[in-house]
Design an enzyme around this catalytic site. Structure first.
Site, PDB file in Angstrom:
ATOM      1  N   ASP A   1       0.844  -1.304   0.162  1.00 38.26           N
ATOM      2  CA  ASP A   1      -0.222  -0.049  -0.005  1.00 38.26           C
ATOM      3  C   ASP A   1       0.976   1.274  -0.096  1.00 38.26           C
ATOM      4  O   ASP A   1       1.451   1.741   0.906  1.00 38.26           O
ATOM      5  CB  ASP A   1      -0.951  -0.047   1.256  1.00 38.26           C
ATOM      6  CG  ASP A   1      -1.653  -1.278   1.314  1.00 38.26           C
ATOM      7  OD1 ASP A   1      -1.006  -2.596   1.538  1.00 38.26           O
ATOM      8  OD2 ASP A   1      -2.761  -1.289   1.838  1.00 38.26           O
TER       9      ASP A   1
ATOM     10  N   GLU B   1      -4.408   2.237  -3.139  1.00 40.13           N
ATOM     11  CA  GLU B   1      -5.509   2.821  -2.930  1.00 40.13           C
ATOM     12  C   GLU B   1      -5.079   3.996  -1.921  1.00 40.13           C
ATOM     13  O   GLU B   1      -6.197   4.896  -1.597  1.00 40.13           O
ATOM     14  CB  GLU B   1      -6.373   1.846  -2.101  1.00 40.13           C
ATOM     15  CG  GLU B   1      -5.900   1.228  -0.792  1.00 40.13           C
ATOM     16  CD  GLU B   1      -7.036   0.961  -0.031  1.00 40.13           C
ATOM     17  OE1 GLU B   1      -7.991   0.843  -0.497  1.00 40.13           O
ATOM     18  OE2 GLU B   1      -6.867   0.582   1.248  1.00 40.13           O
TER      19      GLU B   1
ATOM     20  N   ASN C   1     -10.692  -0.796   0.004  1.00 33.73           N
ATOM     21  CA  ASN C   1     -11.798  -0.173   0.442  1.00 33.73           C
ATOM     22  C   ASN C   1     -11.804   1.372   0.326  1.00 33.73           C
ATOM     23  O   ASN C   1     -12.722   2.003   0.230  1.00 33.73           O
ATOM     24  CB  ASN C   1     -12.149  -0.612   1.964  1.00 33.73           C
ATOM     25  CG  ASN C   1     -10.734   0.050   2.504  1.00 33.73           C
ATOM     26  OD1 ASN C   1      -9.584  -0.516   2.520  1.00 33.73           O
ATOM     27  ND2 ASN C   1     -10.813   0.771   3.761  1.00 33.73           N
ATOM     28  N   HIS C   2     -10.662   1.888  -0.267  1.00 35.34           N
ATOM     29  CA  HIS C   2     -10.526   3.494  -0.294  1.00 35.34           C
ATOM     30  C   HIS C   2     -10.557   3.867  -1.847  1.00 35.34           C
ATOM     31  O   HIS C   2     -10.442   4.995  -2.287  1.00 35.34           O
ATOM     32  CB  HIS C   2      -9.147   3.798   0.176  1.00 35.34           C
ATOM     33  CG  HIS C   2      -9.297   4.059   1.530  1.00 35.34           C
ATOM     34  ND1 HIS C   2      -9.906   5.022   2.159  1.00 35.34           N
ATOM     35  CD2 HIS C   2      -8.364   3.469   2.617  1.00 35.34           C
ATOM     36  CE1 HIS C   2      -9.701   4.915   3.557  1.00 35.34           C
ATOM     37  NE2 HIS C   2      -8.996   4.063   3.872  1.00 35.34           N
TER      38      HIS C   2
ATOM     39  N   HIS D   1      -3.654  -3.883   3.248  1.00 33.14           N
ATOM     40  CA  HIS D   1      -4.875  -3.120   4.039  1.00 33.14           C
ATOM     41  C   HIS D   1      -4.372  -2.892   5.470  1.00 33.14           C
ATOM     42  O   HIS D   1      -4.743  -1.969   5.876  1.00 33.14           O
ATOM     43  CB  HIS D   1      -5.924  -3.853   4.156  1.00 33.14           C
ATOM     44  CG  HIS D   1      -6.944  -3.142   5.058  1.00 33.14           C
ATOM     45  ND1 HIS D   1      -7.482  -1.893   4.635  1.00 33.14           N
ATOM     46  CD2 HIS D   1      -7.656  -3.493   6.078  1.00 33.14           C
ATOM     47  CE1 HIS D   1      -8.416  -1.432   5.309  1.00 33.14           C
ATOM     48  NE2 HIS D   1      -8.599  -2.239   6.346  1.00 33.14           N
TER      49      HIS D   1
HETATM   50 FE   LIG Z   1      -7.352  -0.433   2.863  1.00 26.73          FE
END
Ligand SMILES: [Fe+2]
Length: 279
Positions: free
Chosen positions: A8, A39, A67-68, A182
């Protein structure tokens, strides 16, 4: 065949460390396929088309999210504009494949390396302590039945270690690698499972570690102390690039090895986490 997966990428500090060191990392490790989770690349929340295309220019082949993915409206527009454009770079930006039918974007990319090896990248998202989307296990079954590539990489963007390791076992022998994202904390369990799937519960964030998962630590500590809403801003210090290098057989798609590669801001291997006072 060698696959590099970058964890990430968080905000400007994460983008800078990628810009500084990715080309050399790809060259030194003779990487055939580079995948990155982007993300949190735009200020810690979401991804913009311009940032995605900068990553492509630096040598990233496919970008995954989580999720972003919906935080920046431009990315949804980017997905929608590519619906009938199979060669648009937007097709190489994935959202989790197990969002409900009709969601903008796609969760799978099938491509070919410069050496001519077909591969598939699949992005999935967990459901434990996260939004209640479709079942990632069943969606993985369906997607694997539809792909002819042997080299298959999955970014499983999930919160719970149990859900991540369970999907790793479920897909062992059916995919080349399943790597978690995440939680932004690298885990020390990189291994090749018995069926030939490279696995790590979380690759870790590429961003500032003097933080709480990328955000300025004082802001998050205050949130825990008071439960009051407040600003979340990207931190800046102790930036690391966290990645894994997976080597696999390009005919069978089975993984041979998985190695964690963690670089500090200077581009040196930095697997110790002792901080300034420990040095
Ligand atoms: Fe995430």
């Amino acid at each position: 065949m060698r696959i590099l997966f970058i964890g990430d990428i968080f905000g400007r500090p994460g983008r800078n460390v990628v810009r500084e060191h990715l080309r050399r990392l790809l060259k030194e490790n003779a990487v055939d396929l580079c995948i990155a989770n982007g993300e949190n690349a735009a200020g810690g929340f979401g991804l913009t088309p311009a940032i995605a295309e900068e990553f492509f220019d630096l040598g990233v082949d496919v970008i995954t999210t989580g999720n972003h993915v919906w935080d920046k409206r431009e990315l949804t527009d980017y997905f929608n504009a590519a619906v009938n454009e199979p060669y648009s770079p937007a097709r190489r930006v994935l959202r989790p494949a197990n969002y409900p039918a009709g969601t903008p974007g796609v969760g799978v990319y099938e491509g070919t390396t410069l050496a001519g090896v077909a591969y598939a990248v699949i992005n999935l998202q967990g459901r434990v302590f996260m939004a209640n989307i479709d079942d990632p296990f069943r969606v993985a079954d369906r997607l694997l039945a539809a792909t002819s590539a042997k080299v298959i990489f999955i970014d499983f963007h999930a919160e719970a270690t149990s859900e991540k390791v369970a999907l790793g076992w479920y897909l062992d022998g059916r995919v080349t690698a399943l790597i978690g994202t995440h939680t932004h904390i690298p885990t020390a369990d990189s291994r090749v499972l018995p069926g030939g799937t490279a696995y790590q519960t979380d690759v870790g964030m590429t961003g500032p570690y003097e933080s709480v998962i990328g955000v300025q630590k004082e802001q998050i500590v205050q949130r825990f102390l008071t439960s009051l809403p407040g600003r979340f801003e990207a931190a800046n210090n102790d930036v690391r690039l966290c990645s894994v290098l997976v080597e696999c057989d390009e005919i069978t798609g089975r993984a041979r090895s998985i190695q964690r590669i963690v670089l500090n801001e200077a581009g040196q291997n930095e697997e110790s986490w002792q901080g300034a006072h420990g040095k």
